[in-house]
Design a protein around this motif. Sequence first.
Motif, PDB file in Angstrom:
ATOM      1  N   TYR A  51      20.742  23.773 -39.832  1.00 20.44           N
ATOM      2  CA  TYR A  51      21.590  22.761 -39.213  1.00 20.44           C
ATOM      3  C   TYR A  51      22.372  22.020 -40.283  1.00 20.44           C
ATOM      4  O   TYR A  51      21.800  21.522 -41.256  1.00 20.44           O
ATOM      5  N   THR A  99      24.964  22.765 -35.601  1.00 23.49           N
ATOM      6  CA  THR A  99      25.263  23.897 -36.460  1.00 23.49           C
ATOM      7  C   THR A  99      26.344  24.754 -35.827  1.00 23.49           C
ATOM      8  O   THR A  99      26.421  24.849 -34.598  1.00 23.49           O
ATOM      9  N   TRP A 126      23.722  16.072 -39.349  1.00 25.37           N
ATOM     10  CA  TRP A 126      22.584  15.285 -38.869  1.00 25.37           C
ATOM     11  C   TRP A 126      22.982  13.846 -38.600  1.00 25.37           C
ATOM     12  O   TRP A 126      23.801  13.272 -39.323  1.00 25.37           O
ATOM     13  N   ALA A 131      21.125  17.091 -34.343  1.00 21.31           N
ATOM     14  CA  ALA A 131      21.689  17.937 -35.377  1.00 21.31           C
ATOM     15  C   ALA A 131      22.617  18.962 -34.753  1.00 21.31           C
ATOM     16  O   ALA A 131      22.496  19.292 -33.575  1.00 21.31           O
ATOM     17  N   LEU A 189      16.735  22.651 -28.397  1.00 29.56           N
ATOM     18  CA  LEU A 189      18.093  23.039 -28.740  1.00 29.56           C
ATOM     19  C   LEU A 189      18.855  23.438 -27.492  1.00 29.56           C
ATOM     20  O   LEU A 189      18.272  23.766 -26.462  1.00 29.56           O
ATOM     21  N   TYR A 205      29.340  24.104 -30.986  1.00 24.68           N
ATOM     22  CA  TYR A 205      28.133  23.891 -31.772  1.00 24.68           C
ATOM     23  C   TYR A 205      26.875  24.237 -30.991  1.00 24.68           C
ATOM     24  O   TYR A 205      26.790  24.006 -29.785  1.00 24.68           O
TER      25      TYR A 205
END
Length: 126
Positions: free
Chosen positions: A113, A101, A116, A99, A50, A32
């Motif tokens: 994303y 993705t 959560w 979060a 991120l 991820y």
Amino acid sequence: QVQLVESGGGLVQAGGSLRLSCAASGRAFTSYVMGWFRQAPGKEREFVALIGPMWGTVNTDYSGSVKGRFTISRDNAKNTLYLQMNSLKPEDTATYYCAATRRNSYSWKIDDYEYWGQGTQVTVSS
């Protein structure tokens, strides 16, 4: 199927530090892209930081408002994401969300994303 649970928020004096954690379920954590976002009362949710899935590469990015003060990291063995926050300011007061993705490229966009957490409150007093 993916669950994210934040912890570590609280009340801190300006100039102080907090370390947020995000515990992730599942065995695909290493694949991820993970992000931290925040939302203050009456404001839109905004990107904070991120971190990508690759080992041994420069794979982080930060918003201009936190760069140099916050550090994002991950411990894949523990399925945990972290946000170390130093030199906190009153304007950092917000609910912080982690979060995730499965995109194969980085994104600063909320809509990209898929998973959560429920958020953890950070309050910085002046």
